[in-house]
Design a protein around this motif. Structure first.
Motif, mmCIF file in Angstrom:
data_model
loop_
_atom_site.group_PDB
_atom_site.id
_atom_site.type_symbol
_atom_site.label_atom_id
_atom_site.label_comp_id
_atom_site.label_asym_id
_atom_site.label_seq_id
_atom_site.Cartn_x
_atom_site.Cartn_y
_atom_site.Cartn_z
ATOM 1 N N ALA A 120 0.286 13.624 15.557
ATOM 2 C CA ALA A 120 -0.277 13.677 14.130
ATOM 3 C C ALA A 120 -0.145 15.113 13.901
ATOM 4 C CB ALA A 120 -1.988 13.227 14.231
ATOM 5 N N GLY A 121 0.045 15.469 12.568
ATOM 6 C CA GLY A 121 0.265 16.711 12.059
ATOM 7 C C GLY A 121 1.473 17.410 12.267
ATOM 8 N N ALA A 122 2.268 17.018 13.073
ATOM 9 C CA ALA A 122 3.758 17.109 13.117
ATOM 10 C C ALA A 122 4.652 17.199 11.855
ATOM 11 C CB ALA A 122 4.177 16.950 14.522
ATOM 12 N N ARG A 123 5.358 17.865 11.790
ATOM 13 C CA ARG A 123 6.494 17.558 10.688
ATOM 14 C C ARG A 123 7.872 16.833 11.161
ATOM 15 N NH1 ARG A 123 9.332 22.336 7.298
ATOM 16 N NH2 ARG A 123 11.151 21.393 7.958
ATOM 17 N N VAL A 124 8.018 15.766 10.780
ATOM 18 C CA VAL A 124 9.147 15.175 11.142
ATOM 19 C C VAL A 124 10.568 15.463 10.384
ATOM 20 C CG1 VAL A 124 10.454 12.733 11.353
ATOM 21 C CG2 VAL A 124 7.884 12.884 11.702
ATOM 22 N N VAL A 125 11.543 15.986 11.247
ATOM 23 C CA VAL A 125 12.606 16.705 10.815
ATOM 24 C C VAL A 125 13.866 16.040 10.741
ATOM 25 C CG1 VAL A 125 11.531 19.139 10.864
ATOM 26 C CG2 VAL A 125 12.859 18.212 12.523
ATOM 27 N N GLY A 126 13.750 15.049 11.838
ATOM 28 C CA GLY A 126 15.043 14.184 12.086
ATOM 29 C C GLY A 126 15.007 13.140 12.815
ATOM 30 N N VAL A 127 15.857 12.245 13.178
ATOM 31 C CA VAL A 127 15.961 11.154 14.422
ATOM 32 C C VAL A 127 16.978 11.542 15.161
ATOM 33 C CG1 VAL A 127 16.011 8.620 14.628
ATOM 34 C CG2 VAL A 127 14.695 9.659 12.617
ATOM 35 N N ALA A 128 16.947 11.115 16.452
ATOM 36 C CA ALA A 128 18.092 11.383 17.512
ATOM 37 C C ALA A 128 18.099 10.245 18.606
ATOM 38 C CB ALA A 128 17.855 12.651 18.236
ATOM 39 N N ALA A 129 19.180 10.047 18.881
ATOM 40 C CA ALA A 129 19.344 8.826 19.816
ATOM 41 C C ALA A 129 19.446 7.388 19.077
ATOM 42 C CB ALA A 129 18.711 9.221 21.022
ATOM 43 N N GLY A 130 19.872 7.379 17.904
ATOM 44 C CA GLY A 130 19.742 5.891 17.459
ATOM 45 C C GLY A 130 18.138 5.801 17.107
ATOM 46 N N GLY A 131 17.282 6.498 17.014
ATOM 47 C CA GLY A 131 15.892 6.490 16.705
ATOM 48 C C GLY A 131 15.063 6.234 17.686
ATOM 49 N N ALA A 132 15.658 6.328 18.833
ATOM 50 C CA ALA A 132 14.908 6.580 20.110
ATOM 51 C C ALA A 132 13.984 7.438 20.269
ATOM 52 C CB ALA A 132 15.701 6.118 21.473
ATOM 53 N N LEU A 133 14.421 8.673 19.404
ATOM 54 C CA LEU A 133 13.771 10.081 19.670
ATOM 55 C C LEU A 133 13.493 10.566 18.234
ATOM 56 C CD1 LEU A 133 15.702 11.815 22.495
ATOM 57 C CD2 LEU A 133 13.355 10.867 22.657
ATOM 58 N N VAL A 134 12.301 11.017 18.138
ATOM 59 C CA VAL A 134 11.942 11.714 16.879
ATOM 60 C C VAL A 134 12.009 13.090 16.866
ATOM 61 C CG1 VAL A 134 10.216 11.790 14.926
ATOM 62 C CG2 VAL A 134 10.542 9.632 15.957
ATOM 63 N N LEU A 135 12.349 13.963 15.986
ATOM 64 C CA LEU A 135 12.409 15.575 16.035
ATOM 65 C C LEU A 135 11.299 15.802 15.157
ATOM 66 C CD1 LEU A 135 16.447 16.167 15.864
ATOM 67 C CD2 LEU A 135 15.054 15.876 17.877
ATOM 68 N N VAL A 136 10.566 16.452 15.919
ATOM 69 C CA VAL A 136 9.266 17.121 15.130
ATOM 70 C C VAL A 136 9.023 18.454 15.334
ATOM 71 C CG1 VAL A 136 8.284 14.933 15.307
ATOM 72 C CG2 VAL A 136 7.594 16.482 16.984
ATOM 73 N N GLU A 137 8.501 19.092 14.117
ATOM 74 C CA GLU A 137 8.220 20.631 14.071
ATOM 75 C C GLU A 137 6.832 20.788 14.212
ATOM 76 O OE1 GLU A 137 9.601 24.614 12.089
ATOM 77 O OE2 GLU A 137 9.651 22.651 10.945
ATOM 78 N N PRO A 138 6.089 21.142 15.370
ATOM 79 C CA PRO A 138 4.494 20.920 15.246
ATOM 80 C C PRO A 138 4.285 22.270 14.199
ATOM 81 C CG PRO A 138 5.662 21.069 17.707
ATOM 82 C CD PRO A 138 6.569 21.175 16.671
ATOM 83 N N PRO A 139 3.008 22.327 13.814
ATOM 84 C CA PRO A 139 2.504 23.039 12.909
ATOM 85 C C PRO A 139 2.189 24.666 13.665
ATOM 86 C CG PRO A 139 1.038 21.149 13.177
ATOM 87 C CD PRO A 139 1.862 21.032 14.158
ATOM 88 N N SER A 140 2.248 24.425 14.779
ATOM 89 C CA SER A 140 2.218 25.985 15.578
ATOM 90 C C SER A 140 3.453 26.730 15.728
ATOM 91 C CB SER A 140 1.640 25.590 17.129
ATOM 92 O OG SER A 140 2.503 24.614 17.872
ATOM 93 N N VAL A 141 4.574 26.063 15.472
ATOM 94 C CA VAL A 141 5.825 26.793 15.319
ATOM 95 C C VAL A 141 6.619 26.735 14.108
ATOM 96 C CG1 VAL A 141 6.186 25.965 17.922
ATOM 97 C CG2 VAL A 141 7.217 24.773 15.891
ATOM 98 N N VAL A 142 5.969 26.384 13.018
ATOM 99 C CA VAL A 142 6.564 26.564 11.980
ATOM 100 C C VAL A 142 6.698 28.190 11.407
ATOM 101 C CG1 VAL A 142 6.338 26.015 9.320
ATOM 102 C CG2 VAL A 142 5.556 24.432 10.879
ATOM 103 N N MET A 143 5.750 28.825 11.734
ATOM 104 C CA MET A 143 5.992 30.202 11.174
ATOM 105 C C MET A 143 6.755 31.022 12.100
ATOM 106 S SD MET A 143 2.885 32.892 10.665
ATOM 107 C CE MET A 143 2.341 33.455 12.373
ATOM 108 N N LEU A 144 6.786 30.734 13.328
ATOM 109 C CA LEU A 144 7.889 31.422 14.484
ATOM 110 C C LEU A 144 9.271 30.733 13.807
ATOM 111 C CD1 LEU A 144 6.014 30.704 17.812
ATOM 112 C CD2 LEU A 144 6.522 33.005 16.575
ATOM 113 N N ASN A 145 9.517 29.687 13.514
ATOM 114 C CA ASN A 145 10.957 28.991 13.016
ATOM 115 C C ASN A 145 11.184 30.112 11.902
ATOM 116 O OD1 ASN A 145 12.029 27.420 14.803
ATOM 117 N ND2 ASN A 145 10.716 25.475 14.060
ATOM 118 N N GLY A 146 10.438 30.160 10.777
ATOM 119 C CA GLY A 146 10.547 31.017 9.732
ATOM 120 C C GLY A 146 10.874 32.617 10.336
ATOM 121 N N GLN A 147 10.110 32.973 11.098
ATOM 122 C CA GLN A 147 10.568 34.403 11.655
ATOM 123 C C GLN A 147 11.741 34.367 12.222
ATOM 124 O OE1 GLN A 147 7.464 35.490 14.539
ATOM 125 N NE2 GLN A 147 6.154 36.225 12.871
#
Length: 166
Positions: A85-112
């Protein structure tokens, strides 16, 4: 040297090689063609900031459940569905077996991190411009050297052919 080599020495003596340009390039570029950190203070600073930000991102993501991965230049977590909950889904990997998420705590660090990467590219472009200017100042002499080396290569080829024909 034997006097028979005087014509070759005469050709070679006309070369103006500009070793200072080669030294400037060697000071900025390593053997693999990558720019050295010491090529400019701006590049050193940008790479240091990038490494610091990447370290912070890895530490922040490793404290979460999931595997640290990168997606389109951003650090994300690969987790099994459903996404937290609260994580931003940015993609899917391994044919849908994994979801790539960006937790809110790292959004600013990714911007930096994106800003640090942009600063690194800007510093590299400045180095490229500086080196291009240095080469451009010597281009007439460098093309002259290329012409002389070509002439020497032709002379050597003719010599090898003469020896082969006896």
């Amino acid at each position: 040297p034997p006097p028979q080599l005087a014509p070759l020495r005469h050709i070679a003596s006309a070369m103006v090689t500009h070793p200072e340009v080669a030294d400037k390039i060697r000071a900025c570029v390593d053997d693999q063609g990558e720019f050295k950190d010491g090529a400019s203070p701006e590049l050193r600073r940008a790479r240091s900031n990038r490494a610091t930000t990447e370290g912070k991102l890895r530490r922040a993501l490793q404290s979460s459940n999931g595997t640290v991965a990168t997606h389109q230049g951003r650090f994300v977590l690969a987790v099994t569905p459903p996404a937290p909950a609260g994580a931003r889904v940015v993609g899917v990997a391994a044919g849908g077996a994994l979801v790539l998420v960006e937790p809110p705590s790292v959004v600013m660090l990714n911007g930096q991190l994106a800003q640090n990467i942009a600063a690194e590219e800007t510093a590299i472009d400045a180095i490229r411009r500086r080196l291009t200017y240095d080469v451009a100042e010597a281009v007439v002499d460098l093309f002259g050297c290329l012409d002389l080396v070509t002439r020497l290569d032709v002379i050597a080829a003719k010599g090898r052919q003469a020896m082969a024909l006896n």
